[in-house]
Structures are given as C-alpha cells and as structure tokens.
Design an enzyme around this catalytic site. Structure first.
Site, PDB file in Angstrom:
ATOM      1  N   CYS A 270       0.866  -1.182   0.000  1.00 25.24           N
ATOM      2  CA  CYS A 270       0.000   0.000   0.000  1.00 25.24           C
ATOM      3  C   CYS A 270       0.901   1.229   0.000  1.00 25.24           C
ATOM      4  O   CYS A 270       2.083   1.133  -0.349  1.00 25.24           O
ATOM      5  CB  CYS A 270      -0.983  -0.021   1.178  1.00 25.24           C
TER       6      CYS A 270
ATOM      7  N   CYS B  80      -1.673   1.608  -4.328  1.00 24.48           N
ATOM      8  CA  CYS B  80      -0.361   2.055  -4.836  1.00 24.48           C
ATOM      9  C   CYS B  80      -0.029   1.307  -6.122  1.00 24.48           C
ATOM     10  O   CYS B  80       1.121   1.160  -6.468  1.00 24.48           O
ATOM     11  CB  CYS B  80       0.731   1.802  -3.813  1.00 24.48           C
TER      12      CYS B  80
ATOM     13  N   CYS C 169       3.781   0.354  -8.020  1.00 25.01           N
ATOM     14  CA  CYS C 169       4.311  -0.960  -7.675  1.00 25.01           C
ATOM     15  C   CYS C 169       5.265  -1.455  -8.758  1.00 25.01           C
ATOM     16  O   CYS C 169       5.021  -1.226  -9.935  1.00 25.01           O
ATOM     17  CB  CYS C 169       3.153  -1.934  -7.545  1.00 25.01           C
TER      18      CYS C 169
END
Ligand SMILES: Cc1cc2nc3c(=O)[nH]c(=O)nc-3n(C[C@H](O)[C@H](O)[C@H](O)COP(=O)(O)O)c2cc1C
Length: 322
Positions: free
Chosen positions: A201, A276, A280
């Site tokens: 996250c 996110c 990533c």
C-alpha cells in the site's frame, strides 16, 4: 522465510557453533534466509524483574534485545535454541536472553494478544553435553519449551548429542552432516513450499500491515506474507494497532518498510496492491491483484474497523482460492 539461531555457547569454534552453522548452511542451500544472534556478546541486559513489561507491555531496557532480538523473534519462521549443557540447562548467556522473553510472555498472557504468526512458528533445540545420562537434556528441553511458548513458537524437538566434550569433537561424530540435512528437510523445507505474497500500500502503516498479519494468522502454513509501502511512514498507525488488538492480534515490533526492501527479501508469487498499484514494481511472471480499499490514514477507529474487516474477508477469500 527466516531461520533465527540463538547461539548460547561462549566457546569459539566449539560444538554448538559447528552444529548451528551447519544447520544454517543447509537451510540457506534450500533457499531460506538465516540470522544468528550471539547470546554471549554481552549486549543483552539481565531481566531485573521490575514488572514493567506486565504493566506497560514493553521491556524498559533499550538494548540489543529490544532493538534487534524481539523484532527478529516476531519475524522468524523457525527459532533455533543452540546451547551446550551447562549444569543440566542452557548456558547463563542464553538464559539471560530467555528471561527477557518475559516481555513477549506478558503480551501473550497478560494482555491476551496473539502474535499473528503464533500458530505456525516452530522452535527447535540444538544441544550437546559431555555425559551420557538419560536425563541430560531434560532441563534444556523444559526451559526451551516454556521459552518457545512465551515467544509464540511450537516446540518441535531438535538434535541433541551426548558424550561430546572436546572443542569441535562434534564434527567427527558419525553421520552428523546427514542428521543435520534430515532435520533441515523436516523443519525448514515445508515453509519454502508456501506461496509468497507481498501486500503493498502507500505507507505500509495500515492496510498492507493488516493484510499481512491476517494472512499469517489465517494461512501462515500456506502463505509466506510480507508487506511494503510505496512511500513508507515512520511508524505503523496507532489506530490500526488498536483495531487489530480488538481482534486479539498483536502488531508490536512491526515497522513500515518500502516495497523495494520487501521485494529484495523474497521474490513474490503474487503482489496484492491496495492504493499504490501504479507505483508498484513490475516483476515479470508475478501475478498482480488490486484490492480497492480506502486509505484509513488519519481516519477514525470506526473507519479503521471497516477497512480491517474488509481486509480480513479478502484474505480469507484469497487463502481459500490458493
Ligand atoms: C560450566 C560448564 C558446565 C557443564 N555442565 C555440563 C553438564 O551438566 N552435563 C554435561 O554433560 N556436560 C556439561 N558440560 C560440558 C559441555 O556441555 C560440553 O563440553 C559441550 O560439548 C560444550 O559445547 P561447546 O563446545 O559448544 O561449548 C559443561 C561444561 C562447562 C564449561
């Protein structure tokens, strides 16, 4: 997966050192991460029985135990207690470390909080003595059993050797390397067969921490869970800690880390993102799943509870689908 060795012998190049080092080498060959704490380094204070851990949940000392050993005990999949027999027990050096396990005992039995990984972590004894009596390892095993229970590990036997006295004599014990190989196969190999899942996250302070903890708790035998954030916070969120405590789960000693340091430990089979996704890393061949979850940072306990429960449901479904 992490194999943590607690080395209790003060004798350099001694029998315990040989046994522990060979166990670690074999574990690394299989693909495990290893780490050894030298309990004889003199950097761990004796427990003074002040009762602070029972009143506040944490040990008052700021030393190697608090900074390094508690977090490692919480991260480890397997804990090895390695010691020669000294007067029918562990060495006093190792016993100092063991006594400080009281802080984790307090969290478990006074505060009734479970480390999410309690049901899946194993504790193993590696011990050597000079004599041959039937009861030679009774003291070590009893102490180990109680220590493992306090720190959230299930005692699962180990390797013990009688009639070994001279420095390094264990190296020529018949079949020693084979014994170690078989023990690593029995203890370590099953952990390496789990699916590796990275929960990611933004800050690694709430959502991915909760997801990783639930995955360990619900399916730690099938999932190796770790977590990271695209922009990690300084500390994990206190409201998240409270929400997880309501479920009986202990988040002590957890620290936010970046996604990159998560990925540098292990290459995941699956990455679960929650807020996110675009930041990533793309890792070829790694399955990516995105969970649409609101960011609970700065929100109320009520809000956090809703996110927590949603994450718990999703982890159950994910584990079921594996
Ligand atoms: C202070 C001390 C106490 C010991 N007590 C025992 C004992 O109670 N029973 C025993 O069988 N061996 C005892 N030993 C022998 C050690 O367990 C043995 O030599 C062992 O192989 C040492 O392992 P290391 O090389 O890893 O230190 C003792 C040794 C020392 C130095």
């Amino acid at each position: 997966m992490l194999v943590l060795g607690l080395q209790g012998s003060p004798r350099k190049k001694g029998n315990t050192e040989f046994l522990l080092n060979e166990f670690m080498k074999e574990s690394e060959k299989k693909g495990a991460q290893t780490h050894i704490i030298d309990a004889c380094g003199g950097n761990i204070n004796h427990c003074i029985g002040c009762g602070s851990c029972e009143k506040k949940g944490f040990c008052i000392f700021d030393d190697e135990m608090s900074r390094e050993v508690y977090p490692l005990l919480r991260r480890a999949d397997v804990i090895l207690l390695a010691t020669p027999v000294y007067f029918y027990n562990t060495t006093s050096h190792l016993k100092t470390l063991i006594d400080r396990g009281q802080a984790l005992w307090s969290r478990r039995y006074k505060y009734l909080l479970e480390d999410p990984y309690n049901n899946h972590r194993k504790g193993v004894v590696l011990s050597i003595g000079a004599t041959k009596g039937e009861n030679l390892f009774d003291g070590v095993n009893l102490t180990a059993k109680y220590f493992f229970d306090a720190v959230g590990a299930i005692f699962d036997g180990g390797l013990t050797y009688r009639r070994i006295e001279e420095r390094g004599a264990i190296a020529s014990y018949p079949g020693i390397l084979n014994d170690i190989k078989n023990e690593v196969e029995r203890i370590v190999t099953p952990y390496l067969k789990r699916k590796k899942i990275l929960f990611a996250c933004r800050e690694n302070a709430c959502r991915s921490q909760m997801a990783s903890a639930f995955a360990q708790y619900i399916a730690g035998d099938r999932i190796e869970a770790f977590s990271g954030g695209s922009s990690p916070a300084e500390n994990i969120n206190p409201v998240m800690i409270e929400a997880m405590n309501e479920k009986g789960l202990d988040m002590a000693y957890k620290k936010p880390q970046s996604i990159d340091s998560g990925v540098s430990q292990v290459t995941p089979d699956i990455i679960v993102t929650m807020g996110c996704s675009e930041e990533c890393p793309f890792i070829p061949g790694v399955e990516k799943i995105d969970w649409q979850l609101p960011d609970p940072a700065g929100e109320s306990l009520e809000f956090m509870r809703n996110v927590r429960d949603e994450i718990e449901r999703k982890v159950f479904d994910l584990a079921d689908g594996l």
